[in-house]
Design an enzyme around this catalytic site. Structure first.
Site, PDB file in Angstrom:
ATOM      1  N   ASP A  55      27.251  40.244  39.292  1.00  0.00           N
ATOM      2  CA  ASP A  55      28.677  39.900  39.311  1.00  0.00           C
ATOM      3  C   ASP A  55      28.967  38.864  40.400  1.00  0.00           C
ATOM      4  O   ASP A  55      28.260  38.795  41.410  1.00  0.00           O
ATOM      5  CB  ASP A  55      29.493  41.188  39.554  1.00  0.00           C
ATOM      6  CG  ASP A  55      30.952  41.021  39.174  1.00  0.00           C
ATOM      7  OD1 ASP A  55      31.288  40.067  38.432  1.00  0.00           O
ATOM      8  OD2 ASP A  55      31.770  41.850  39.624  1.00  0.00           O
ATOM      9  N   GLY A  56      30.018  38.070  40.175  1.00  0.00           N
ATOM     10  CA  GLY A  56      30.502  37.157  41.211  1.00  0.00           C
ATOM     11  C   GLY A  56      30.279  35.678  40.941  1.00  0.00           C
ATOM     12  O   GLY A  56      30.560  34.844  41.813  1.00  0.00           O
ATOM     13  N   TRP A  74      32.127  32.731  43.132  1.00  0.00           N
ATOM     14  CA  TRP A  74      31.252  31.764  43.816  1.00  0.00           C
ATOM     15  C   TRP A  74      31.699  30.342  43.478  1.00  0.00           C
ATOM     16  O   TRP A  74      31.845  29.494  44.365  1.00  0.00           O
ATOM     17  CB  TRP A  74      29.803  31.993  43.371  1.00  0.00           C
ATOM     18  CG  TRP A  74      28.797  31.077  43.997  1.00  0.00           C
ATOM     19  CD1 TRP A  74      28.109  31.293  45.158  1.00  0.00           C
ATOM     20  CD2 TRP A  74      28.363  29.805  43.487  1.00  0.00           C
ATOM     21  NE1 TRP A  74      27.271  30.229  45.413  1.00  0.00           N
ATOM     22  CE2 TRP A  74      27.404  29.294  44.401  1.00  0.00           C
ATOM     23  CE3 TRP A  74      28.683  29.037  42.363  1.00  0.00           C
ATOM     24  CZ2 TRP A  74      26.764  28.068  44.218  1.00  0.00           C
ATOM     25  CZ3 TRP A  74      28.054  27.818  42.187  1.00  0.00           C
ATOM     26  CH2 TRP A  74      27.107  27.341  43.115  1.00  0.00           C
ATOM     27  N   ARG A 118      34.116  27.714  36.481  1.00  0.00           N
ATOM     28  CA  ARG A 118      33.452  29.009  36.280  1.00  0.00           C
ATOM     29  C   ARG A 118      32.104  28.823  35.576  1.00  0.00           C
ATOM     30  O   ARG A 118      31.142  29.522  35.871  1.00  0.00           O
ATOM     31  CB  ARG A 118      34.356  29.952  35.470  1.00  0.00           C
ATOM     32  CG  ARG A 118      35.593  30.405  36.252  1.00  0.00           C
ATOM     33  CD  ARG A 118      36.378  31.449  35.458  1.00  0.00           C
ATOM     34  NE  ARG A 118      35.571  32.615  35.165  1.00  0.00           N
ATOM     35  CZ  ARG A 118      35.449  33.666  35.975  1.00  0.00           C
ATOM     36  NH1 ARG A 118      36.091  33.715  37.123  1.00  0.00           N
ATOM     37  NH2 ARG A 118      34.693  34.686  35.636  1.00  0.00           N
ATOM     38  N   HIS A 126      28.264  30.199  36.410  1.00  0.00           N
ATOM     39  CA  HIS A 126      27.284  30.883  35.555  1.00  0.00           C
ATOM     40  C   HIS A 126      25.939  30.139  35.575  1.00  0.00           C
ATOM     41  O   HIS A 126      24.881  30.751  35.512  1.00  0.00           O
ATOM     42  CB  HIS A 126      27.816  31.009  34.124  1.00  0.00           C
ATOM     43  CG  HIS A 126      29.028  31.897  34.040  1.00  0.00           C
ATOM     44  ND1 HIS A 126      29.040  33.176  34.543  1.00  0.00           N
ATOM     45  CD2 HIS A 126      30.273  31.690  33.532  1.00  0.00           C
ATOM     46  CE1 HIS A 126      30.241  33.716  34.349  1.00  0.00           C
ATOM     47  NE2 HIS A 126      31.005  32.829  33.746  1.00  0.00           N
ATOM     48  N   THR A 128      30.279  44.136  26.404  1.00  0.00           N
ATOM     49  CA  THR A 128      31.115  44.191  25.198  1.00  0.00           C
ATOM     50  C   THR A 128      32.571  43.875  25.545  1.00  0.00           C
ATOM     51  O   THR A 128      33.367  43.564  24.660  1.00  0.00           O
ATOM     52  CB  THR A 128      31.041  45.586  24.526  1.00  0.00           C
ATOM     53  OG1 THR A 128      31.168  46.604  25.540  1.00  0.00           O
ATOM     54  CG2 THR A 128      29.725  45.797  23.805  1.00  0.00           C
ATOM     55  N   TRP A 164      34.051  39.663  25.877  1.00  0.00           N
ATOM     56  CA  TRP A 164      34.642  38.860  24.793  1.00  0.00           C
ATOM     57  C   TRP A 164      36.109  38.576  25.047  1.00  0.00           C
ATOM     58  O   TRP A 164      36.706  37.721  24.386  1.00  0.00           O
ATOM     59  CB  TRP A 164      34.486  39.574  23.442  1.00  0.00           C
ATOM     60  CG  TRP A 164      33.056  39.755  23.031  1.00  0.00           C
ATOM     61  CD1 TRP A 164      32.358  40.924  23.024  1.00  0.00           C
ATOM     62  CD2 TRP A 164      32.146  38.738  22.569  1.00  0.00           C
ATOM     63  NE1 TRP A 164      31.064  40.709  22.598  1.00  0.00           N
ATOM     64  CE2 TRP A 164      30.909  39.381  22.311  1.00  0.00           C
ATOM     65  CE3 TRP A 164      32.249  37.357  22.360  1.00  0.00           C
ATOM     66  CZ2 TRP A 164      29.785  38.686  21.842  1.00  0.00           C
ATOM     67  CZ3 TRP A 164      31.130  36.673  21.904  1.00  0.00           C
ATOM     68  CH2 TRP A 164      29.926  37.338  21.647  1.00  0.00           C
ATOM     69  N   LEU A 196       5.656  42.884  33.358  1.00  0.00           N
ATOM     70  CA  LEU A 196       7.043  43.194  33.756  1.00  0.00           C
ATOM     71  C   LEU A 196       7.919  43.215  32.503  1.00  0.00           C
ATOM     72  O   LEU A 196       7.882  42.277  31.704  1.00  0.00           O
ATOM     73  CB  LEU A 196       7.551  42.103  34.719  1.00  0.00           C
ATOM     74  CG  LEU A 196       9.054  42.009  34.978  1.00  0.00           C
ATOM     75  CD1 LEU A 196       9.568  43.233  35.732  1.00  0.00           C
ATOM     76  CD2 LEU A 196       9.383  40.752  35.800  1.00  0.00           C
ATOM     77  N   SER A 206      31.408  49.486  35.283  1.00  0.00           N
ATOM     78  CA  SER A 206      31.777  48.545  34.212  1.00  0.00           C
ATOM     79  C   SER A 206      30.966  48.745  32.925  1.00  0.00           C
ATOM     80  O   SER A 206      30.478  47.775  32.344  1.00  0.00           O
ATOM     81  CB  SER A 206      31.668  47.091  34.699  1.00  0.00           C
ATOM     82  OG  SER A 206      32.520  46.871  35.806  1.00  0.00           O
ATOM     83  N   GLU A 221      20.198  55.655  42.195  1.00  0.00           N
ATOM     84  CA  GLU A 221      20.775  55.355  43.501  1.00  0.00           C
ATOM     85  C   GLU A 221      21.621  54.095  43.319  1.00  0.00           C
ATOM     86  O   GLU A 221      21.202  53.163  42.626  1.00  0.00           O
ATOM     87  CB  GLU A 221      19.666  55.088  44.528  1.00  0.00           C
ATOM     88  CG  GLU A 221      18.697  56.246  44.698  1.00  0.00           C
ATOM     89  CD  GLU A 221      19.343  57.490  45.311  1.00  0.00           C
ATOM     90  OE1 GLU A 221      20.244  57.335  46.160  1.00  0.00           O
ATOM     91  OE2 GLU A 221      18.953  58.611  44.938  1.00  0.00           O
TER      92      GLU A 221
HETATM   93  C1  IPE Z   1      30.260  43.235  34.542  1.00  0.00           C
HETATM   94  O1  IPE Z   1      30.998  42.305  35.252  1.00  0.00           O
HETATM   95  C2  IPE Z   1      29.570  42.558  33.381  1.00  0.00           C
HETATM   96  C3  IPE Z   1      28.478  41.675  33.746  1.00  0.00           C
HETATM   97  C4  IPE Z   1      28.007  41.451  34.952  1.00  0.00           C
HETATM   98  C5  IPE Z   1      27.854  41.014  32.632  1.00  0.00           C
HETATM   99  P1  IPE Z   1      32.536  42.055  34.946  1.00  0.00           P
HETATM  100  O2  IPE Z   1      32.986  41.032  35.926  1.00  0.00           O
HETATM  101  O3  IPE Z   1      32.748  41.785  33.525  1.00  0.00           O
HETATM  102  O4  IPE Z   1      33.163  43.485  35.281  1.00  0.00           O
HETATM  103  P2  IPE Z   1      34.636  43.888  35.701  1.00  0.00           P
HETATM  104  O5  IPE Z   1      35.577  43.264  34.717  1.00  0.00           O
HETATM  105  O6  IPE Z   1      34.847  43.373  37.078  1.00  0.00           O
HETATM  106  O7  IPE Z   1      34.643  45.380  35.670  1.00  0.00           O
HETATM  107  C1  IPE Z   2      29.407  37.875  36.287  1.00  0.00           C
HETATM  108  O1  IPE Z   2      30.216  37.033  37.025  1.00  0.00           O
HETATM  109  C2  IPE Z   2      28.869  37.233  35.030  1.00  0.00           C
HETATM  110  C3  IPE Z   2      29.464  37.735  33.796  1.00  0.00           C
HETATM  111  C4  IPE Z   2      30.313  38.709  33.679  1.00  0.00           C
HETATM  112  C5  IPE Z   2      29.073  37.051  32.575  1.00  0.00           C
HETATM  113  P1  IPE Z   2      31.771  36.954  36.748  1.00  0.00           P
HETATM  114  O2  IPE Z   2      32.028  35.869  35.772  1.00  0.00           O
HETATM  115  O3  IPE Z   2      32.325  38.280  36.383  1.00  0.00           O
HETATM  116  O4  IPE Z   2      32.295  36.536  38.190  1.00  0.00           O
HETATM  117  P2  IPE Z   2      33.629  37.000  38.895  1.00  0.00           P
HETATM  118  O5  IPE Z   2      33.634  38.502  38.910  1.00  0.00           O
HETATM  119  O6  IPE Z   2      34.762  36.432  38.090  1.00  0.00           O
HETATM  120  O7  IPE Z   2      33.540  36.418  40.270  1.00  0.00           O
HETATM  121 MG    MG Z   3      33.113  39.816  37.445  1.00  0.00          MG
END
Ligand code: IPE
Ligand code: IPE
Ligand code: MG
Length: 235
Positions: A14-15, A19, A27, A31, A60, A63, A125, A191, A202
């Site tokens: 996530d993030g 970033w 955005r 990615h 899921t 989308w 792996l 999530s 853990e």
């Molecule tokens: C979880 O991240 C899904 C993935 C990393 C692919 P999200 O950014 O979608 O989750 P929420 O919306 O913060 O719960």
């Molecule tokens: C995780 O990063 C990647 C996916 C969910 C595809 P995010 O796109 O959720 O990044 P933030 O949470 O908006 O920073």
């Molecule tokens: Mg996110």
């Protein structure tokens, strides 16, 4: 290097968006940076000797995002497979996919199928891409599959379902239960990721955004895991 590694490491990557925003980028560029982190993670995982790694790449629920962002994510996946598949294969990595294929764009479905097929006999792996994956959907799907098989095989529909039969119908089969779940970017929630498989995992949370997650961050998480005393309900 480690006396006790997780047999199955799962990561909520996530993030990427935050970033990008913090750097004045789009955005999609976030990615893209995130996909480079996956590339480095593969190297680190091989070097450290991890055996099973699951990566949450698209849920899921994702989308709900703007079409442009969704398209960027799947096109990055296509490029990733184009560029990396032969190296992945030559290094003995087996690619797996967990999730539903419905809704995934046709090109990406063929890319995933190609990667899964080419690498299916590799054993160094297991790298499991969770794509169009939702834990609740996976559990419902497993029930559907059990019922379908019972009808096909003319078994009694009322037969009691065992844990083994249920788990054999999860997307992640035959991967073992998750030992360590890492989530980057500060949120402390699951999530809808691997709900069944994380029963005794853990949980490790770091503020680091996924594009900044590097080898030393991974080592830190594994060192933290090594110190956990896991009891599984016993003493
Ligand atoms: C979880 O991240 C899904 C993935 C990393 C692919 P999200 O950014 O979608 O989750 P929420 O919306 O913060 O719960
Ligand atoms: C995780 O990063 C990647 C996916 C969910 C595809 P995010 O796109 O959720 O990044 P933030 O949470 O908006 O920073
Ligand atoms: Mg996110």
């Amino acid at each position: 290097m480690f006396s006790n590694l997780p047999n199955h490491l799962a990561i909520i990557m996530d993030g990427n968006g935050r970033w990008a925003t913090s750097k004045g980028k789009s955005r999609s560029e976030g990615h893209e940076a995130g996909s480079e982190t996956i590339d480095q993670l593969m190297d680190s995982a091989l070097e450290i000797g991890l055996k099973n790694v699951s990566l949450y790449a698209f849920s899921t629920e994702n989308w709900k995002r703007p079409l442009k962002e969704i398209q960027a994510i799947f096109s990055l996946l296509d490029d990733f497979i184009d560029k990396k598949l032969s190296t992945i294969h030559s290094r003995g990595i087996r690619i797996l996919h967990s999730g539903s294929k419905s809704k995934i764009p046709g090109k990406s479905t063929s890319q995933i199928d190609k990667a899964v097929r080419l690498t299916e006999n590799n054993t160094r792996l297991n790298l499991n891409f969770c794509l169009n994956y939702g834990g609740q959907e996976e559990i419902l799907n497993a029930f559907d599959r059990v019922i379908e098989k019972r009808i096909e095989e003319k078994q009694s529909p009322g037969k009691k379902l065992s844990q083994k039969e249920f788990e054999e119908n999860l997307y992640t089969y035959p991967l073992p239960p998750v030992d360590l779940l890492i989530r980057t970017a500060g949120e402390q929630r699951v999530s809808n990721f691997l709900l069944w498989q994380i029963a005794y995992a853990e949980l490790y949370f770091t503020e680091t955004l996924w594009p900044d997650f590097n080898r030393s961050e991974l080592i830190q998480a594994l060192e933290w895991y090594e110190k956990r005393i896991r009891k599984f309900g016993g003493l």
